[in-house]
Design an enzyme around this catalytic site. Sequence first.
Site, PDB file in Angstrom:
ATOM      1  N   SER A 115     -34.643 -23.111 -27.166  1.00 49.17           N
ATOM      2  CA  SER A 115     -34.014 -24.030 -28.309  1.00 49.17           C
ATOM      3  C   SER A 115     -33.605 -23.245 -29.526  1.00 49.17           C
ATOM      4  CB  SER A 115     -34.745 -25.261 -28.205  1.00 49.17           C
ATOM      5  OG  SER A 115     -33.814 -26.098 -29.151  1.00 49.17           O
ATOM      6  N   ASP A 149     -27.856 -30.879 -21.145  1.00 47.32           N
ATOM      7  CA  ASP A 149     -28.730 -30.609 -22.309  1.00 47.32           C
ATOM      8  C   ASP A 149     -28.014 -31.598 -23.206  1.00 47.32           C
ATOM      9  OD1 ASP A 149     -29.877 -29.588 -24.590  1.00 47.32           O
ATOM     10  OD2 ASP A 149     -30.271 -27.720 -23.765  1.00 47.32           O
ATOM     11  N   HIS A 158     -32.756 -30.771 -21.747  1.00 46.13           N
ATOM     12  CA  HIS A 158     -33.250 -29.812 -22.786  1.00 46.13           C
ATOM     13  C   HIS A 158     -34.899 -29.858 -22.484  1.00 46.13           C
ATOM     14  CE1 HIS A 158     -32.603 -27.731 -26.679  1.00 46.13           C
ATOM     15  NE2 HIS A 158     -33.879 -28.068 -27.131  1.00 46.13           N
TER      16      HIS A 158
END
Length: 255
Positions: free
Chosen positions: A131, A202, A235
């Site tokens: 991320s 995501d 995610h």
Amino acid sequence: MSKMSYSSASMGSGSRTARRTVEFGRTYVVRPKAKHQATIVWLHGLGDNGSSWSQLLDNLPLPNIKWICPTAPTRPVTALGGFPCAAWFDEGELSEDGPNDVEGLDASIAHIANLLSTEPSDVKLGIGGFSMGAACALYSAACFAQGKYGNGNPYPINLKAVVGLSGWLPGARNLRNKIGGSTDAARRAASLPILLCHGLCDEVVPYGYGERSSQMMSSAGFRYVSFKSYEGLGHYTVPKEMEEVCQWLNARLGA
């Protein structure tokens, strides 16, 4: 090794100089279980810390890799309404046109370079992350290719591999111009293998950001960009994704 301050001078009101000091959190190290052939700094996502990833990486079948897992400074994050959180740089709304916190990015990747600078000369060096950590890893790749940080200071580390999971490249739009004008930058970009992985579902960093970052890096001259997509993945990371990371690192680093 646990704390490091990064000071940068910026002009305050009038002729006074304001100094911003960033305090990094604790660094966690996973020692290689066999002959030490590579060292990778791995960067956590927003609000996380180095500990959680160090535990996951410790269990990977990569006995020749040493992992260094630093913890980001706690800073107010615009996207969270100014709430203080562990973050490698300040981020507002994710946007390719949005302003990037170059000062914050430079401070974090200088901290990463510092962690790698004391590794033995025969050990291959890499950076990976998840991320926001992946964004930092890709920004490091861009600075490595250009030979300098965003502020113009020389970038000191010879990178051999970069991995980004569920991330994006800050400042992707200008990368082609910055690398295309320099033979050395083009050569460095062409030499660096990069693995990008992104889940199609995501909900935090949309899949399109990962895909476009991959395309922009390829068009800027990064010849060895592998982009892997995962159906049904949100995610977070899953064992299948980490298996591919292991295979890729084994092939690139001979670890």
